[in-house]
Design a protein around this motif. Structure first.
Motif, PDB file in Angstrom:
ATOM      1  N   LEU A  93       0.854  -1.188   0.000  1.00 15.94           N
ATOM      2  CA  LEU A  93       0.000   0.000   0.000  1.00 15.94           C
ATOM      3  C   LEU A  93       0.885   1.232   0.000  1.00 15.94           C
ATOM      4  CD1 LEU A  93      -2.642  -1.063   2.698  1.00 15.94           C
ATOM      5  CD2 LEU A  93      -2.697  -1.473   0.230  1.00 15.94           C
ATOM      6  N   HIS A  94       0.791   2.056  -1.049  1.00 13.34           N
ATOM      7  CA  HIS A  94       1.605   3.261  -1.178  1.00 13.34           C
ATOM      8  C   HIS A  94       0.689   4.460  -1.373  1.00 13.34           C
ATOM      9  CE1 HIS A  94       4.870   5.951  -2.162  1.00 13.34           C
ATOM     10  NE2 HIS A  94       4.249   6.287  -3.278  1.00 13.34           N
ATOM     11  N   SER A  95       0.804   5.440  -0.476  1.00 11.54           N
ATOM     12  CA  SER A  95      -0.047   6.641  -0.528  1.00 11.54           C
ATOM     13  C   SER A  95      -1.521   6.251  -0.579  1.00 11.54           C
ATOM     14  CB  SER A  95       0.330   7.509  -1.737  1.00 11.54           C
ATOM     15  OG  SER A  95       1.656   7.966  -1.637  1.00 11.54           O
ATOM     16  N   VAL A  96      -1.893   5.323   0.279  1.00 10.11           N
ATOM     17  CA  VAL A  96      -3.267   4.814   0.330  1.00 10.11           C
ATOM     18  C   VAL A  96      -3.951   5.356   1.574  1.00 10.11           C
ATOM     19  CG1 VAL A  96      -4.674   2.736   0.608  1.00 10.11           C
ATOM     20  CG2 VAL A  96      -2.759   2.746  -0.997  1.00 10.11           C
ATOM     21  N   LEU A  97      -5.217   5.768   1.413  1.00  4.95           N
ATOM     22  CA  LEU A  97      -6.007   6.230   2.543  1.00  4.95           C
ATOM     23  C   LEU A  97      -6.636   5.022   3.221  1.00  4.95           C
ATOM     24  CD1 LEU A  97      -7.749   9.330   0.895  1.00  4.95           C
ATOM     25  CD2 LEU A  97      -5.690   9.291   2.304  1.00  4.95           C
ATOM     26  N   ILE A  98      -6.099   4.657   4.374  1.00  4.36           N
ATOM     27  CA  ILE A  98      -6.583   3.523   5.137  1.00  4.36           C
ATOM     28  C   ILE A  98      -6.277   3.772   6.608  1.00  4.36           C
ATOM     29  CG2 ILE A  98      -4.440   2.233   4.782  1.00  4.36           C
ATOM     30  CD1 ILE A  98      -6.094  -0.337   4.810  1.00  4.36           C
ATOM     31  N   THR A  99      -7.231   3.486   7.495  1.00  5.99           N
ATOM     32  CA  THR A  99      -7.050   3.739   8.926  1.00  5.99           C
ATOM     33  C   THR A  99      -6.479   2.501   9.615  1.00  5.99           C
ATOM     34  OG1 THR A  99      -9.270   2.984   9.523  1.00  5.99           O
ATOM     35  CG2 THR A  99      -9.017   5.311   8.870  1.00  5.99           C
ATOM     36  N   ASP A 100      -6.103   2.683  10.884  1.00 11.16           N
ATOM     37  CA  ASP A 100      -5.591   1.565  11.673  1.00 11.16           C
ATOM     38  C   ASP A 100      -6.595   0.426  11.731  1.00 11.16           C
ATOM     39  OD1 ASP A 100      -3.688   3.463  12.146  1.00 11.16           O
ATOM     40  OD2 ASP A 100      -4.261   3.836  14.221  1.00 11.16           O
ATOM     41  N   ASP A 101      -7.863   0.752  12.026  1.00 12.54           N
ATOM     42  CA  ASP A 101      -8.887  -0.278  12.181  1.00 12.54           C
ATOM     43  C   ASP A 101      -9.167  -0.989  10.855  1.00 12.54           C
ATOM     44  OD1 ASP A 101      -9.103   0.340  14.856  1.00 12.54           O
ATOM     45  OD2 ASP A 101     -10.804   1.706  14.579  1.00 12.54           O
ATOM     46  N   GLU A 102      -9.149  -0.236   9.773  1.00 13.36           N
ATOM     47  CA  GLU A 102      -9.419  -0.843   8.466  1.00 13.36           C
ATOM     48  C   GLU A 102      -8.311  -1.823   8.074  1.00 13.36           C
ATOM     49  OE1 GLU A 102     -11.970   2.889   6.572  1.00 13.36           O
ATOM     50  OE2 GLU A 102      -9.790   2.781   6.344  1.00 13.36           O
TER      51      GLU A 102
END
Length: 521
Positions: A184-193
């Motif tokens: 994952l590079h420059s991806v919008l993803i949270t800790d929980d996700e």
């Protein structure tokens, strides 16, 4: 297979089908052997005593599917548009690489205006793939695109790489049970996700996260028993906690984080850099042994080192490979002050009793140091009682005329009793580690030219050569090979640079050094 040849092949197939239909209507063909799964058929029929022969080779559907999988993605998609058979194999195309280039976006004007339509095209491609046999998806699109996680449910995906998009996985998708590699590079993803995704990724072996700015706390569960490699860079993390029992390789670069790898950490290879941590080498040698007790290979990057490395009692008992990079920025006089003592690195060697290979790389731009005397009357410091009996190979990249660096080199030559090779590279050319030499002495360089140097760096390089000749060469044991990688006689020649400056109307006075040129590579 080119598209023109493929079109001709498909046209030939259509002609044969039309011929057979016409013959069947005329009652000529009474039977035809049908081969299940054949893309091309070879058959002999008779008409009025004449035999019609089709010489195209018979290939099974698996073979044609393999041929299709070897085509670039755009050609494979075009082939599916002109052949029903290739359409079936397209739905099982193993490696989907969906980028602006493969979708043809970069060739269209004002494509951002129609961005939603192109995103729909990506969704359409994903939806129309059966998922059976899909091994790899690489997606690199503008950040406005949100990857449709539901499309991955039940797939046999092994490698997923997402760049510049949003990724919002939820629990229960079942999309990652066969996933072995995730990037994952420059991806919008949270800790929980990310935790939701990892909780189902039991086969994951390789996890690579870079520039994922929404994550703060990376937690890797103990259920990832196959995970062996973790690479995290430029994320805004505050803590990395890993309970993966077989994690053996960790690479981290970013702001200072708390590392929790378990008391019985199996990490054997570590490459680490903290952007905002001064005196990082001191931190590593005093704190890291308890975090990674089984470490065998260590690479350290330090941007700011203002204090000498202290002696410690704790040991890296299994460390056999060590690289230290002093990456002081050009012009940053405060990063490595005048009084920094390279001889203090003996403490790192002492803390690694089974060390086999030691590499030190010093970016000299902007660094100050005291110059070793121009004659051999200078009394160099020694550190008796510090033996390094396992050390066999040493490389110093960016060797300079600093007194303490000359002292460190002499100390190694006198106390590394198993030493076989020592390489002193006068120019800090990190990209040239595999090519022993300069462009004037070797043809192995990929760039065709040597690392560029400012005038003061060229002068320092010549002083480094003189320091080697006056202080070091005479201390090299007969069973040790000394390799000196000097400045390039072409790219780093001061007289040539002066001539070029005069041609451009600039005359800059400089110190003319009378030196012999040595090449020991």
């Amino acid at each position: 297979m080119g598209m023109l040849a493929l079109r001709r092949l498909m046209a030939a197939q259509r002609d044969r089908r039309r011929l057979r239909k016409a013959q069947a209507r005329n009652g000529v063909i009474t039977s035809m052997a049908k081969r299940k799964g054949a893309f091309l058929q070879g058959d002999d029929t008779s008409q009025g005593g004449k035999r019609l022969r089709y010489s195209e080779p018979y290939l099974t559907e698996d073979i044609w599917r393999h041929i299709h999988s070897l085509m670039p993605l755009r050609d494979a998609a075009r082939a599916a548009c002109i052949s029903q058979a290739f359409l079936r194999s397209w739905r099982r195309y193993p490696n989907l690489i969906l980028t602006a280039g493969t979708l043809g976006l970069e060739l269209r004007k004002n494509w951002k205006v129609h961005m939603a339509r192109y995103f729909d095209r990506v969704d359409h491609i994903l939806k129309n793939h059966s998922g059976i046999g899909i091994e790899e998806i690489t997606l690199s699109l503008p950040p406005e695109y949100s990857f449709p996680c539901s499309l991955l449910s039940g797939r046999s995906l092994q490698h997923l790489e997402l760049v510049n998009c949003a990724f919002r996985p939820v629990a229960g998708l079942g999309c990652s049970r066969n996933l072995t590699k995730l990037h994952l590079h420059s991806v919008l993803i949270t800790d929980d996700e990310l935790a939701c995704l990892l909780s189902e990724s039991f086969a994951l072996k390789h996890l690579d996260l870079s520039d994922c700015r929404e994550m703060v706390y990376l937690k890797i569960p103990c259920s990832l028993e196959q995970l062996s490699y973790l690479d995290v860079s430029s994320c805004r993390l505050q803590m990395i906690e890993s309970k993966a029992p077989n994690l053996s390789s960790l690479s981290y670069s970013g702001n200072l984080v708390e590392l929790s790898l378990g008391q019985s950490s199996q990490v054997k290879t570590l490459d680490i850099e903290f952007y905002d941590k001064a005196n990082f080498l001191c931190y590593v040698i005093t704190k890291l042994q308890n975090i990674v007790p089984n470490l065998e290979s260590l690479t350290i990057h330090s941007d700011v080192e203002r204090i000498n490395t202290p002696m410690v009692d704790a040991k890296f008992l299994h460390l056999n490979y060590l690289e230290i990079y002093f990456d002081g920025l050009d012009g940053d006089d405060e990063a490595f002050p005048l009084e920094y003592d390279y001889l203090s690195l003996v403490s790192v060697l002492d803390a690694s009793p089974v060390l086999d290979t030691f590499i030190l790389s010093v970016q000299q731009g902007g660094m100050k140091h005291d110059l070793v005397s121009g004659d051999t009357t200078t009394i160099l410091r020694t550190m008796p009682g510090h033996k390094h009996e396992r050390l066999k190979e040493v490389m110093i990249i960016g060797f300079c005329s600093a007194t303490s660096m000359v002292e460190l080199t002499c100390h190694i030559l006198e106390n590394a009793t198993s030493l076989e090779t020592i390489t002193l590279d006068i120019v800090c050319d990190v990209d040239d580690l595999e090519d022993v030499g300069r462009c004037c002495t070797t043809t192995l360089r990929k760039t065709g030219s040597c690392y560029p140097l400012r005038r003061e760096m060229i002068l320092e390089a010549h002083r480094g050569v003189m320091a080697i000749e006056r202080y070091i060469r005479r201390k090299v044991p007969s069973n040790v090979e000394l390799i000196v990688r000097e400045p390039c006689t072409w790219c780093h020649d001061l007289e040539r640079l002066d001539a070029l400056e005069k041609e451009n109307g600039h005359i800059i006075p400089h110190l003319i050094l009378s030196l012999r040129t040595f090449h020991y590579c």
